[in-house]
Design an enzyme around this catalytic site. Structure first.
Site, short mmCIF file in Angstrom:
data_model
loop_
_atom_site.label_atom_id
_atom_site.label_comp_id
_atom_site.label_asym_id
_atom_site.label_seq_id
_atom_site.Cartn_x
_atom_site.Cartn_y
_atom_site.Cartn_z
N HIS A 259 0.87 -1.33 0.14
CA HIS A 259 0.04 -0.15 0.16
C HIS A 259 0.85 1.25 -0.08
CE1 HIS A 259 0.91 0.90 4.26
NE2 HIS A 259 0.50 -0.30 4.39
N CYS A 275 3.20 -5.23 6.24
CA CYS A 275 3.00 -4.94 4.82
C CYS A 275 4.11 -3.97 4.38
CB CYS A 275 2.03 -3.93 4.92
SG CYS A 275 0.47 -4.82 5.32
#
Length: 300
Positions: A259, A275
């Site tokens: 992201h 992440c």
């Protein structure tokens, strides 16, 4: 992972939690892939004007007997009540990916056309079911091996595990892209058709909440909201946290994601909950080109 109100933790918004990445609503759809053709030609010349030597007499090639096709193993009937592999339920009883750290591209995937059983070996035991979608995203699984008429695929919601499918109940899909994440150098490399297209400096997980090693794949994209994520959609991956106990309880069933991130100072560091944080423009590039089923390999 996402940071909220100045903490270096996870952020929650719009039903989506990163750090691991939890999806409760998605905006699915195959992402258009731009064509890329790379060509090259060359020749080797000589200024030597001496006459060439006479060619050696041709030697007949030995005859090679055609290979006998390997017989397809039959599939045992699937019992009622097999668990369905979804975003939250991890499959059990499946073998480890024997080439988990391989950097070889995978060029074909498959999409289940209905609910189908997945087996622990060719002709083996059915242990779970796969459905055409996972959390609203069309499910495309990279094909990693073929044997006895069966195909091996990477499984979602379990790190470095494969399952086997007989030749019916799915359709093949081409895969052109490969994302490689290097944890030690904090780099994400994008390859298309085996050719390096781009590379970016990113943020990866900490020592206690590492970005999972090995091969996984893109489940799909999901919306985000808030300045921390630069208001750019995220890519949800098939991998899940390695050490669930190191995460808040709300994230222990979550998935890894790729992201955008607002803070340029975090890139090049191990600072997330697992992440991969990307510069916003780089994330937009991935969203434009990377589709469901794209192989993602994380190495040290």
């Amino acid at each position: 992972m996402a940071r909220s109100h100045g903490t270096d933790g996870c952020g929650a918004y719009g039903g989506l939690v990163f750090g691991a990445l939890r999806v409760t609503r998605t905006r699915a759809g195959l992402i258009g892939l731009a064509a890329c053709v790379a060509a090259g030609a060359g020749f080797l010349g000589s200024t030597d004007d001496r006459p060439a030597a006479a060619p050696a007499p041709a030697v007949p090639s030995p005859s090679v007997a055609p290979r006998t096709p390997e017989p397809t193993l039959s599939a045992a009937p699937a019992p009622a009540g097999l668990p369905v592999i979804d975003y939250w339920t991890a499959p059990r009883g499946f073998p480890a990916d024997p080439a988990a750290m391989s950097l070889t591209a995978v060029t074909e995937g498959l999409h289940p056309s209905r609910s189908i059983p997945v087996y622990d070996a060719p002709g083996g035991r059915p242990r779970a079911r796969l459905t055409p979608e996972i959390s609203g995203m069309p499910l495309i699984l990279p094909i990693t091996d073929r044997r006895s008429g069966w195909v091996a695929v990477l499984l979602p919601t379990a790190n470095r595990r494969i399952g086997w499918l007989p030749p019916k109940g799915w359709t093949a899909r081409p895969l052109r892209d490969h994302l490689i994440v290097q944890r030690r150098t904090h780099k994400l490399i994008w390859r298309r058709d085996g050719v390096r297209r781009a590379a970016w400096t990113v943020t990866t997980g900490t020592a206690t909440t590492p970005t999972p090693l090995g091969r996984s794949f893109v489940l799909g994209r999901t919306p985000t909201s808030g300045a921390a994520y630069a208001n750019v959609d995220a890519l949800a991956l098939s991998s899940v946290p390695e050490n669930r106990r190191a995460l808040p309880a709300s994230l222990r069933g979550a998935h890894t994601g790729i992201h955008g991130w607002y803070d340029d100072g975090s890139f090049g560091r191990s600072a997330s909950n697992g992440c991969v944080r990307m510069p916003p423009d780089a994330q937009r590039t991935l969203l434009k080109h990377i589709g469901h089923g794209t192989l993602v390999t994380v190495v040290d």
